[in-house]
Design an enzyme around this catalytic site. Sequence first.
Site, PDB file in Angstrom:
ATOM      1  N   HIS A 115     -31.718 -18.116  13.566  1.00 32.08           N
ATOM      2  CA  HIS A 115     -30.675 -17.126  13.297  1.00 32.08           C
ATOM      3  C   HIS A 115     -29.417 -17.852  12.828  1.00 32.08           C
ATOM      4  O   HIS A 115     -29.156 -18.987  13.221  1.00 32.08           O
ATOM      5  CB  HIS A 115     -30.369 -16.307  14.552  1.00 32.08           C
ATOM      6  N   GLU A 116     -28.654 -17.160  11.970  1.00 35.75           N
ATOM      7  CA  GLU A 116     -27.471 -17.745  11.330  1.00 35.75           C
ATOM      8  C   GLU A 116     -27.829 -19.005  10.533  1.00 35.75           C
ATOM      9  O   GLU A 116     -27.025 -19.930  10.400  1.00 35.75           O
ATOM     10  CB  GLU A 116     -26.365 -18.077  12.345  1.00 35.75           C
ATOM     11  N   GLU A 145     -33.402 -14.915  10.723  1.00 39.64           N
ATOM     12  CA  GLU A 145     -32.508 -13.764  10.563  1.00 39.64           C
ATOM     13  C   GLU A 145     -31.881 -13.861   9.178  1.00 39.64           C
ATOM     14  O   GLU A 145     -32.339 -13.237   8.244  1.00 39.64           O
ATOM     15  CB  GLU A 145     -31.451 -13.764  11.658  1.00 39.64           C
ATOM     16  N   GLU A 199     -28.203  -5.754  15.229  1.00 40.11           N
ATOM     17  CA  GLU A 199     -27.210  -5.833  16.306  1.00 40.11           C
ATOM     18  C   GLU A 199     -25.810  -5.444  15.856  1.00 40.11           C
ATOM     19  O   GLU A 199     -24.971  -5.035  16.684  1.00 40.11           O
ATOM     20  CB  GLU A 199     -27.190  -7.245  16.910  1.00 40.11           C
TER      21      GLU A 199
END
Length: 699
Positions: free
Chosen positions: A478-479, A497, A503
């Site tokens: 993620h990121e 992600e 979210e």
Amino acid sequence: MKKLSFLLLACSFFTLSAQQIQSPSKEIQVEFSLSPEGEPIYQVNYKGKEVIKASKLGVSLKEDTSLTNGFSLVNKEETSVDETWDPVLGEQSTIRNRYNQVSFHLLQKEINRKLDIVFKVYDEGVAFRYEFPKEEAVRYFIVSDENTEFNLTGDHKTFWIPGDYDSQEYVYSETKLSEIDNSKLDSNNGIALKSIESNYRVQSPLMMKSADGLYINIFEAAVVNYPVMHLNVNIENFQLSSHLVPNAIGDKAYLRTPSVTPWRTIMVSDDARDIVSSKMILNLNEPNKIDDTSWIKPMKYIGIWWEMHVGKSTWDFAGSQNAQNAASKDLIPSGKHGATTENTKSYIDFAAKHGFDGVLVEGWNVGWEDWFGNWKEDVFDFTTPYPDFDIKEISEYAKSKGVKMIMHHETSGSVANYERHLDRAFDLMKKYDYPAVKSGYVGKIIPRGEYHDGQTMVNHFNFVAERAADYKIMVNSHESVRPTGYSRTYPNYIAAEAARGNEFNAWSSGNDPKHETILPFTRLLGGAMDYTPGIFEIKMDIYDPSKTEQVHTTLAKQLALYVTMYSPLQMAADLPENYERYLDAFQFIKDVPADWQESIYLEAEPGDYLTIARKDKNSESWFLGAITDENSRKTEIKLDFLSPGKKYKAIIYQDGKDADWKANPKSYSIKEQTVTSKSKLKISLAAGGGTAISIVPFN
């Protein structure tokens, strides 16, 4: 199956007139030439229509002669390839890789400097890259710029996010190319770290539609040891040019001969389904490098995650406001910590009861009290649990229930620290039988001054996947940088992600209803996305009456996303107690697979709608997902993809008659009917809505 033909044309230096390369279908044509000044130039046509006007190619080097002009052609090689390969996990069990290739071997005669430009032309688009042959005189060099142009034919409708060096977590803007302007973006977008240096720079993949109905997508593939490519936009001339994300001192890439750049890709079709279904990006990557892939498996999971986003619990043990030393053994519990032994066991029980493969737990390890915004080197050690998280007891309990645990490694952007601890962290995972890790990179990057999309970080993300493969561990980042097909080479890089996920609906202006109709045309072209669908309690005022945030879909659309948003790692993201209130709708999440034998894109229009049917890899069952944007929609779907002569039970999860993503998002209905390959289904989608269908053969 592989068919290969090869032709080498060798000669002395000669002037290069336009050289034509065609796709196997002959619908796409590329012309390559050298200008009178020796500048490499290309253009692209589709079915006789100009797609990319004459555009220059080249690479600028730091403190060296640029590879932009003065070239002559030494020779060229022509190759045709038609082969198939089987992904370990994927949208289909077999992928065809078919293209015509020409390699142009160029030389700057005055200084005897070589450059190769290689084109691969597929039926769905064009790919090209720069290759730097082995040269004894030039072994190490620095790329200061890449001079790749994409000169467009008009002011196309464009789906874009800003050229931010550190984040892709933006809602897509849908404007004319001439209307791109980063200064006009919504400031309430929930993105904490922004690195935007130009109002007229966007990220790739860039999806466009021309006035005469051509769908055009500009992206890249196989980004390895190179920075991410963003695109500078000339809003007056409709010209795009490459912009490489710099490192801390402004350089773009450190290379040595021999080496190659990533592939620059241009997909084009008059049918949007050809873009969204393309496997060109995967095909441009190197084949699988992992010999034994038996441990790489799809997973459906739940986790201690959404409850933090909605404010029910926290990642930290002692309360971040106390600013206590995260390494201290004297932490005073706040009473809101989510990752407790007791709470984790309740998630394990729910996973076992409903047949889920795994449970993710975030906030299990010390350091969360002082983790964000301080540019701190040593926040986490990735091995020390909080005192209320008994990793041994939890591991044994999960094993007794037949459930796997998914590890969480938040790096807080301190990449050097993570690499120092990586082997010990993986050792801990193997000790307690964690098959997969979700990594996170929130915050400014350490080494200080580096960007998420620079060469240093690209190398890091790829290294983690490679090192994890040594431990037989799957990775979900993620990121991170957005994927460009590297999962073909390291299929344990199971998901990422790298875009605006679900979210954001919990605590910001959220994701508008068209968001999920754009992502398959952009972010998902490079690989699976951990979007975390399945939110049933749509409005956040259920947790706090003062909250106005909500998920910008209907409940039925959340179900459909399990089909339209491909990932072999799929989360049922809502709280277990919320699913207990809607067990009839939850059944679809339990039934839908995460690995597929075949995928058929039935309808597609970027920013408007998408309908996909997928066949389970391990059965004869099909699953269909249909989604729309903020507009309601009616459609009729032919089921001619089903096996002739068979009868199936279709369970249809659809929007209620009064459903609306904003006014009445939880209105849904479920019905069953018998269908065959001759059946047609009429589908009604509410505004921001969707339909999910399981189609199971009768025994």
